[in-house]
Write an enzyme that holds these catalytic residues in place. Structure first.
Site, PDB file in Angstrom:
ATOM      1  N   HIS A 191     102.143  40.715  24.480  1.00 23.31           N
ATOM      2  CA  HIS A 191     101.882  39.675  25.478  1.00 23.31           C
ATOM      3  C   HIS A 191     103.097  39.383  26.354  1.00 23.31           C
ATOM      4  O   HIS A 191     102.958  38.870  27.453  1.00 23.31           O
ATOM      5  CB  HIS A 191     101.359  38.416  24.791  1.00 23.31           C
ATOM      6  CG  HIS A 191      99.934  38.584  24.363  1.00 23.31           C
ATOM      7  ND1 HIS A 191      99.591  38.962  23.098  1.00 23.31           N
ATOM      8  CD2 HIS A 191      98.782  38.502  25.068  1.00 23.31           C
ATOM      9  CE1 HIS A 191      98.274  39.077  23.022  1.00 23.31           C
ATOM     10  NE2 HIS A 191      97.762  38.798  24.204  1.00 23.31           N
ATOM     11  N   GLU A 433      86.778  42.917  21.169  1.00 22.79           N
ATOM     12  CA  GLU A 433      88.151  43.394  20.981  1.00 22.79           C
ATOM     13  C   GLU A 433      88.341  44.060  19.626  1.00 22.79           C
ATOM     14  O   GLU A 433      89.425  44.546  19.316  1.00 22.79           O
ATOM     15  CB  GLU A 433      89.130  42.212  21.051  1.00 22.79           C
ATOM     16  CG  GLU A 433      88.920  41.302  22.226  1.00 22.79           C
ATOM     17  CD  GLU A 433      90.040  40.292  22.390  1.00 22.79           C
ATOM     18  OE1 GLU A 433      91.039  40.639  23.007  1.00 22.79           O
ATOM     19  OE2 GLU A 433      89.908  39.165  21.893  1.00 22.79           O
ATOM     20  N   ASP A 457      93.375  44.715  22.760  1.00 27.66           N
ATOM     21  CA  ASP A 457      93.166  44.579  21.319  1.00 27.66           C
ATOM     22  C   ASP A 457      92.218  45.648  20.791  1.00 27.66           C
ATOM     23  O   ASP A 457      92.388  46.130  19.670  1.00 27.66           O
ATOM     24  CB  ASP A 457      92.625  43.181  20.987  1.00 27.66           C
ATOM     25  CG  ASP A 457      93.760  42.187  20.869  1.00 27.66           C
ATOM     26  OD1 ASP A 457      94.767  42.527  20.222  1.00 27.66           O
ATOM     27  OD2 ASP A 457      93.668  41.092  21.456  1.00 27.66           O
ATOM     28  N   CYS A 504      88.576  43.331  30.735  1.00 29.28           N
ATOM     29  CA  CYS A 504      89.697  42.479  31.149  1.00 29.28           C
ATOM     30  C   CYS A 504      91.012  42.887  30.518  1.00 29.28           C
ATOM     31  O   CYS A 504      92.006  42.192  30.646  1.00 29.28           O
ATOM     32  CB  CYS A 504      89.397  41.007  30.872  1.00 29.28           C
ATOM     33  SG  CYS A 504      89.207  40.652  29.122  1.00 29.28           S
TER      34      CYS A 504
HETATM   35  C1  PEP Z   1      92.761  42.164  25.404  1.00 29.99           C
HETATM   36  O1  PEP Z   1      92.972  42.143  24.191  1.00 29.99           O
HETATM   37  O2  PEP Z   1      92.496  43.203  26.048  1.00 29.99           O
HETATM   38  C2  PEP Z   1      92.851  40.911  26.183  1.00 29.99           C
HETATM   39  C3  PEP Z   1      92.509  40.869  27.444  1.00 29.99           C
HETATM   40  O3  PEP Z   1      93.340  39.812  25.543  1.00 29.99           O
HETATM   41  P1  PEP Z   1      94.895  39.609  25.238  1.00 29.99           P
HETATM   42  O4  PEP Z   1      95.675  40.687  25.937  1.00 29.99           O
HETATM   43  O5  PEP Z   1      95.274  38.266  25.701  1.00 29.99           O
HETATM   44  O6  PEP Z   1      94.953  39.759  23.749  1.00 29.99           O
HETATM   45 MG    MG Z   2      93.017  40.267  23.176  1.00 35.44          MG
END
Ligand code: PEP
Ligand code: MG
Length: 582
Positions: A191, A433, A457, A504
């Site tokens: 992140h 995910e 994820d 996403c």
């Molecule tokens: C993902 O896991 O692709 C996602 C968009 O959520 P994050 O990156 O915040 O875990």
């Molecule tokens: Mg995620």
């Protein structure tokens, strides 16, 4: 001149002076006192300990009230450290016998204990080094009466160089002062990388040990495209990078021309390009880049980089701002995805051995219903102001989805009883995910309105690769055939029920991957605002048939490397030079 290779996680070229953060702690310069002042110094320390203890007590009470005793216990453990007889007697010895100032004694003793914890073979003890640092910082603040300098407060514009950075630390940066980021640790999907991209700060992570080769003030170039770090560049190299930076600015200007045009293939298929945001103020970047809406609002960043938990009103004001700023465009608010690498001040009572498999995301929210309700109330209140949808992260079992929906219904009833008119048609979605969610999606699908695939994820959990670990970064491949098959299956199940799937994860930021997803039938992508213009340009350059042909062939390949090589080759033949250069 020294050249190093790391993992490129946020594009752009940064050139500036390094500011090196030593993660060993807040070690102070040596400071000795006159012998007759030793008693007074020891008393000063005693008073500071009392103040720090009170401070921890109030954090413990607040956290226990909001998150339960398990989390509140973190602060009890820190209180014990503060009164540990061995630590106290070592500090007394340094002050009385060696004439150390109280601050210097604190810094010396705590640095020693933190180092000992870090060397411990048990990961539980190693993680306690963080608590030792926290207590040290609190004590130093209590002694001086002012906050210690932290990584958040940069004295001037700089390239931040550090062993590692948490997403909270990165989120707390003043973006006008941080020219670039470079860390020894960190993987491609962590992140911290995502936050840097959201803040449009060039970043390279996973460089390996190099802090001994760089000092604050050294000139550094960060190449956020190729993952290169150049320390003390020679004149020719610096000139080359200055030119590259100018070329990128000119690409950005050319792309501005298509800002108000839709993302539509040359044969008329409309693709929705939504934005991923971490902070409410990013709505400006969304509008500047022509986003069709917000496809993922990572609300946990309200918690990261702050010292106290947000109230319902703070949640509400943040969501309301995003919904209003987006002027009728859809906004998907994801409920808290705290835990794992996004700890902030809220974390499980004991360090977890495998935090990405631990108390994270929807699991953490469901275990803390009081806090979860506060957030859901705020989201539903904000939904009165526009097209606001709610999405649950990391759903793995149907029981989790049902519990979350149950809470949603009960909060909605409470609001109605209070006279708040919540629109009954607030759409509810879940993130896909985890492979288990894909396998069971035919059961989930009738209980939700939409699905968003979190490929960051999904890649991590399918391939068993920690997304933030540089040691296995080469295995972290969103285009692995196993991940592609899960995306395909998800889209198939969702579209059979006439519902919509978006993607996403970070995959959507990459032009070749984005065209592959479009070829697989995905019609909504959610990505970093800064990446929207280039993805739009790529989409407007191709026909849907070209994307489908690309996907058909890619899905028949057997390894991630084959898929990547094939996609890069295809991209070169399909899109204009500007997309390849960006
Ligand atoms: C993902 O896991 O692709 C996602 C968009 O959520 P994050 O990156 O915040 O875990
Ligand atoms: Mg995620």
């Amino acid at each position: 001149m020294l050249e190093l290779q790391g993992i490129a996680v946020s594009p752009g070229v940064a050139i500036g002076k390094a500011l090196v953060f030593d993660r060993e702690g807040y070690s102070l310069a040596q400071c000795l006192i006159a012998p007759e002042l030793a008693e007074r110094e020891w008393e000063r320390l005693g008073k500071a300990i009392e103040r720090a203890h009170k401070n921890l007590e109030s954090s413990r009470e607040k956290t226990t009230a909001n998150w339960g005793a398990r989390l509140g216990d973190i602060f009890s453990a820190q209180q014990q450290l503060l009164r540990d007889p061995r630590i106290l007697s070592e500090m007394e010895h340094l002050i009385r016998d060696k004439r150390y100032s109280a601050d210097y004694a604190v810094s010396e003793v705590f640095a020693k204990y933190a180092a000992a914890f870090r060397r411990a073979s048990s990961s539980f003890l190693a993680e306690r080094a963080g608590d030792v640092h926290d207590v040290e910082r609190l004590l130093l603040e209590a002694l001086s009466g002012k906050p210690t300098a932290t990584i958040r407060q940069l004295p001037h514009e700089a390239i931040v160089v550090s062993h590692d950075l948490t997403p909270g630390e990165t989120a707390g940066f003043d973006a006008t002062k941080v020219l670039g980021i470079c860390t020894e640790a960190g993987g491609p999907g962590g992140h911290t990388a995502i936050v840097a991209r959201g803040m449009e700060i060039p970043a390279v992570v996973g460089v390996g040990n190099f802090l001994h080769n760089i000092r604050s003030g050294d000139e550094v170039i960060i190449d956020g495209h190729l993952g290169r770090i150049i320390v003390s560049p020679d004149d020719a190299t610096k000139e080359r990078y200055l030119q590259r930076r100018r070329a990128r600015q000119s690409i950005a200007e050319q792309l501005r021309e298509i800002r108000d045009l839709p993302a539509v293939t040359s044969d008329g298929i409309r693709i929705e390009l939504m934005a991923n945001v971490e902070f409410p103020h990013e709505t400006q970047a969304c509008l500047d880049r022509g986003a069709d809406g917000v496809g993922l609002y990572r609300t946990e960043f309200l918690y990261l980089g702050h010292d106290s938990e947000p109230t319902e009103e703070e949640h509400y004001q943040a969501y309301l701002r995003v919904v209003r700023d987006m002027q009728g465009r859809p906004v998907v608010i994801r409920t808290l995805d705290l835990g794992a690498d996004k700890m902030g001040m809220v974390r499980p009572a004991e360090p977890e051995n495998n935090p990405f498999l631990g108390l994270r995301s929807i699991r953490l929210s469901l275990r803390n219903p009081a806090l979860f309700r506060i957030q859901v109330r705020a989201i539903l209140r904000a939904a009165c102001a526009g097209d606001c949808r709610i999405m649950f992260p990391m759903v793995t079992t149907l029981d989790e989805l049902r519990s979350a929906r149950f809470l949603l219904r009960s909060v909605s009833e409470d609001l109605a009883a209070e006279g708040v008119h919540v629109p009954c048609a607030v759409q509810v979605g879940m993130m896909v995910e985890v492979p288990a969610a894909v396998l069971m999606l035919d059961r989930f699908i009738d209980e939700i309105d939409f699905v968003s695939i979190g490929t960051n994820d999904l890649t991590q959990y399918t391939l068993a690769v920690d997304r933030s670990n540089d040691a296995v970064a080469d295995l972290y491949q969103a285009c692995d055939p196993a991940v592609l098959r899960l995306i395909q299956r998800t889209h198939q199940i969702v579209s059979e029920r006439g519902k919509s799937t978006s993607v996403c994860g970070e995959m959507s930021n990459n032009p070749a991957h984005a065209l592959l997803l479009v070829g697989m039938g995905i019609r909504t992508l959610s990505l970093a605002p800064a990446a929207i213009p280039i993805i739009k340009k790529a989409i407007r350059s191709v026909t849907i048939g070209q994307c489908e042909a690309m996907a058909w062939r890619a899905l028949r390949l057997s390894t991630a490397r084959e898929v990547e090589a094939f996609l890069m080759n295809q991209l070169a033949g399909l899109v204009p030079e500007i997309v390849l250069q960006a």
